[in-house]
Design a protein around this motif. Structure first.
Motif, PDB file in Angstrom:
ATOM      1  N   GLY A 144     -19.182  11.035 -52.347  1.00  0.00           N
ATOM      2  CA  GLY A 144     -17.825  11.265 -52.821  1.00  0.00           C
ATOM      3  C   GLY A 144     -17.395  10.149 -53.755  1.00  0.00           C
ATOM      4  N   PHE A 145     -16.098   9.873 -53.751  1.00  0.00           N
ATOM      5  CA  PHE A 145     -15.576   8.764 -54.549  1.00  0.00           C
ATOM      6  C   PHE A 145     -14.477   8.093 -53.744  1.00  0.00           C
ATOM      7  CE2 PHE A 145     -12.519   7.001 -57.640  1.00  0.00           C
ATOM      8  CZ  PHE A 145     -13.368   6.108 -58.276  1.00  0.00           C
ATOM      9  N   LEU A 146     -14.660   6.824 -53.415  1.00  0.00           N
ATOM     10  CA  LEU A 146     -13.683   6.104 -52.618  1.00  0.00           C
ATOM     11  C   LEU A 146     -13.740   4.625 -52.969  1.00  0.00           C
ATOM     12  CD1 LEU A 146     -15.103   5.608 -49.037  1.00  0.00           C
ATOM     13  CD2 LEU A 146     -16.352   6.872 -50.767  1.00  0.00           C
ATOM     14  N   GLY A 147     -12.717   3.927 -52.526  1.00  0.00           N
ATOM     15  CA  GLY A 147     -12.662   2.508 -52.822  1.00  0.00           C
ATOM     16  C   GLY A 147     -11.465   1.858 -52.177  1.00  0.00           C
ATOM     17  N   ALA A 163     -11.893  -5.856 -55.010  1.00  0.00           N
ATOM     18  CA  ALA A 163     -11.915  -4.404 -55.161  1.00  0.00           C
ATOM     19  C   ALA A 163     -13.326  -3.895 -54.907  1.00  0.00           C
ATOM     20  CB  ALA A 163     -11.450  -4.001 -56.552  1.00  0.00           C
ATOM     21  N   THR A 164     -13.412  -2.710 -54.316  1.00  0.00           N
ATOM     22  CA  THR A 164     -14.694  -2.068 -54.043  1.00  0.00           C
ATOM     23  C   THR A 164     -14.618  -0.609 -54.455  1.00  0.00           C
ATOM     24  OG1 THR A 164     -15.097  -3.514 -52.147  1.00  0.00           O
ATOM     25  CG2 THR A 164     -16.405  -1.506 -52.272  1.00  0.00           C
ATOM     26  N   ALA A 174     -23.834   4.903 -55.219  1.00  0.00           N
ATOM     27  CA  ALA A 174     -23.704   3.558 -55.784  1.00  0.00           C
ATOM     28  C   ALA A 174     -22.468   2.874 -55.228  1.00  0.00           C
ATOM     29  CB  ALA A 174     -23.635   3.617 -57.307  1.00  0.00           C
ATOM     30  N   LEU A 175     -22.494   1.551 -55.247  1.00  0.00           N
ATOM     31  CA  LEU A 175     -21.355   0.743 -54.805  1.00  0.00           C
ATOM     32  C   LEU A 175     -21.275  -0.502 -55.678  1.00  0.00           C
ATOM     33  CD1 LEU A 175     -20.219  -0.192 -51.238  1.00  0.00           C
ATOM     34  CD2 LEU A 175     -20.808  -2.030 -52.833  1.00  0.00           C
ATOM     35  N   SER A 657      -6.436   1.804 -49.935  1.00  0.00           N
ATOM     36  CA  SER A 657      -7.702   2.539 -49.947  1.00  0.00           C
ATOM     37  C   SER A 657      -7.501   3.929 -50.541  1.00  0.00           C
ATOM     38  CB  SER A 657      -8.257   2.669 -48.523  1.00  0.00           C
ATOM     39  OG  SER A 657      -8.412   1.403 -47.922  1.00  0.00           O
ATOM     40  N   PHE A 658      -8.527   4.416 -51.184  1.00  0.00           N
ATOM     41  CA  PHE A 658      -8.467   5.783 -51.755  1.00  0.00           C
ATOM     42  C   PHE A 658      -9.835   6.445 -51.650  1.00  0.00           C
ATOM     43  CE2 PHE A 658      -9.326   2.700 -55.067  1.00  0.00           C
ATOM     44  CZ  PHE A 658     -10.429   3.230 -55.731  1.00  0.00           C
TER      45      PHE A 658
END
Length: 658
Positions: A144-147, A163-164, A174-175, A657-658
């Protein structure tokens, strides 16, 4: 709250030989021999310092205070190369012979998913695990897409921004993570900064900070981490990672030099394959390379006009291949391990770019084979393991080269007596070779501090323990007895060849547990004690107390969670140092007790706000003793200069967070 799963770190920080301390929402996968407490990234919000985080939550881990950042740890009276520290299965060795940059300083706490602590000689997969292994596991990328984005402010001008981002598909993920932080000099409970502690205590006025630099920041630190994961198919995976640390102008007040910068890089590659055949349940291959660049100098001191510098460099590369296979209803692991460590340093002055080696380039090459067998027999679990090492140490200097062979092994057993009682016992032998500092280090006047003919250290250890649950109350306890042969210690009475081999013993116990008063309120506790004795006093001395054996330390915490609010109050206390190695620089330290408070809420969507106060009553105290194994300054009392811990520290952290 799930009573069976939620624990704080200290509630699990003891019994078994294998302790997984995971720090991420404090969810625990709890077995007798391993525990995972999750989440340093959320629990330790004060700074990037992993050593501080571990010592705050586990009584069996002590802090070695070196600065505002980059501190070291002692586990059951052992530190430096007696503790094996891995970051994502990669080794990294600090370049500084004075431990300004220990391995724990090269990873950022907000990137850590879990920390596994194996106390004792119960590890054959890694080279040099004498008395403990600390395995740091950083965050993995997810689908997915999160951070998340973190903003943190604290006392003494502290600020941190991180930030991550993580994302991808099932087959490719990937991260990336980046951070920057800085701090002014902290103040102790008496209101003294690092520079002021030095001014009040230094015996030599030329070693204090010059007027130009006495108010400079304590450090600045930037980090970056990236990871790529590829699923080749349902059974095979490849992952790569890169971690960079860039620290600048780190002040070490009770040492004669400060770090101009400390740069490190860690590269890893891993291949994992599951169920390839009848003879391969799991195949793993990993390789790594890490390097550290660390110049330290007198630049910021009153004697800094000549800019005496010791520029140190360290690097290591290694590879490991291991295979798990089912055999007689158990799992047999066979593996090969190899590494090459290089360490070198040069002295220079402003008018003389090179005048001597501090450590002539030294290569430590290791090759090893290991085997481990794990099997359940009714209520018993038995783990039997062995490792053979061949190590060659070669120096470019004029001193002798060395080679070492060792055969290590352990037997680890657990017995599930009933649903509420588990028993544990282990016996093992481990070893570690001397490092280049202990063998070959020279001071700036050319004196050979190292001892080139040192033997390797052997540890013969017995561990016993149990775990008992009585309703909502749980207790775990562990006892250990360690017999150290050819243990490497520092002899301050000598002019040269200050390191020597001795025989010694360390023994002790630790206890931990928790009690759930209700679904919202629970308590956890832990305490640890150890005692160390030399079999005989060192040459020219009379004292048989072993250095760096911290006194009784305890921690108790109240935890309250309701709705979107959580509150924690923890009290950490230590007895005074009554047994210490006075002839080698240690001194009496008073006991202390400090109260830490933390409140957290998540009222705003996707946002967690944390407020905290450490050392609420602004106590003045020190945790680190002054063993002359480190080059520390002399104080006005003719003892080695102590460095006090920070006073009251207030902080706020906002995480989105998102």
């Amino acid at each position: 709250m799930k009573k069976s799963l939620v624990l704080s770190f200290s509630a699990i920080a003891v019994l078994s030989a294998n302790e997984q301390v995971s720090l991420e929402s404090i969810l625990v996968s709890d077995t007798l021999n391993s525990k995972v407490v999750k989440d340093i990234s959320n629990e330790n919000l004060k700074s990037a310092d992993l050593a501080q985080a571990l010592s705050d939550v586990s009584p069996s881990i002590s802090l070695v205070r070196r600065s505002g950042i980059a501190n070291d740890i002692i586990i059951r009276g052992q530190k430096k190369d007696n503790i094996n520290i891995l970051i994502d299965d990669a080794k990294i060795y600090g370049a500084c012979p004075n431990r300004m940059d220990p391995p724990t300083s090269h990873v950022l706490t907000n990137n850590i998913q879990s920390v596994e602590v194996i106390e004792g000689p119960y590890d054959v997969e890694s080279f040099g695990t004498l008395s403990a292994k600390v395995k740091v596991n950083t965050k993995k990328p997810k689908e997915g897409f999160l951070g998340d984005v973190n903003v943190n402010y604290g006392s003494y001008g502290y600020s941190k921004y991180s930030a991550t981002l993580s994302g991808g598909t099932k087959d490719i993920k990937a991260l990336i993570s980046a951070s920057t932080e800085s701090s002014e000099q902290y103040e102790d409970g008496d209101g003294n900064t690092l520079a002021q502690q030095l001014e009040k205590n230094s015996k030599d006025d030329t070693r204090v900070y010059s007027d130009k630099y006495k108010d400079m920041d304590a450090y600045e630190k930037k980090t970056f981490m990236s990871k790529l994961y590829f699923n080749l198919d349902d059974k095979q995976e490849i992952n790569l990672s890169y971690t960079a640390n860039r620290s600048d102008d780190i002040l070490y007040a009770n040492t004669g030099m400060d770090a101009i910068y400390d740069d490190s890089d860690i590269y890893t590659f891993n291949y994992i394959a599951n169920d390839l055949s009848t003879f391969s349940k799991k195949l793993k291959f990993n390789t790594y390379y890490s390097k550290v660049d660390h110049p330290m100098a007198t630049t910021y001191r009153k004697n800094g006009a000549m800019e005496m510098t010791n520029h140190m460099k360290s690097k290591i590369k290694g590879a490991k291949l291991q295979n798990d296979m089912n055999l007689f209803n158990g799992v047999l692991t066979l593996g090969l391990d190899t590494s090459k460590r290089s360490w070198e340093g040069e002295y220079s002055k402003k008018m003389n770019p090179y005048f001597a080696d501090s450590i002539s380039k030294t290569n430590t090459k290791n090759k090893a084979f290991f085997a481990k067998y794990d099997k359940d027999i009714n209520a018993f679990n038995i783990e039997l393991a062995s490792r053979y090492d061949r190590t060659d140490i070669k120096t470019d200097g004029n001193e002798q080269d060395n080679d070492y062979n060792s055969l290590n092994a352990y037997l680890l057993t657990t017995y599930k007596a009933n649903s509420s009682l588990n028993l544990f016992a282990g016996f093992g032998k481990s070893s570690r070779v001397p490092d280049a500092r202990e063998l070959y280090f020279k001071n700036s006047s050319g004196k050979l501090v190292g001892t080139p003919d040192l033997d390797q250290t052997k540890n013969y250890e017995i561990d016993l323990g149990f775990e008992k649950t009585i309703g909502d109350f749980k207790i775990k306890t562990k006892l250990f007895y360690s017999m150290l042969k050819d243990y490497i210690v520092y002899n301050a009475s000598k002019v040269e060849n200050k390191f020597e081999n001795i025989d010694a013993k360390i023994y002790g116990f630790d206890i931990s547990g928790f009690y759930y008063a209700s679904d919202e309120l629970y308590f956890d506790y832990g305490l640890a004690y150890q005692r160390g004795k030399k079999d005989e006093a060192l040459d020219g001395q009379n004292d048989t107390n072993l250095a760096e054996i911290a006194p009784l330390k305890a921690r108790v915490a109240l935890n309250y969670e309701v709705g979107k609010n959580s509150f924690k109050a923890s009290y950490i206390a230590s007895k005074a140092w009554s047994n210490y190695d006075e002839e080698n620089g240690e001194q009496h330290l008073g006991g202390y007790g400090i109260l830490n408070l933390k409140y957290e809420n998540s009222y705003i969507k996707n946002t967690v706000v944390t407020l905290g106060v450490d050392n609420v009553f602004d106590k003045t105290y020190a945790t680190s003793n002054t063993y002359k194994d480190l080059t520390l300054l002399s104080s006005t009392s003719d003892e080695v200069m102590l460095l006090n811990e920070p006073g009251r520290y207030v902080y706020v952290n906002i995480k989105y967070s998102f």
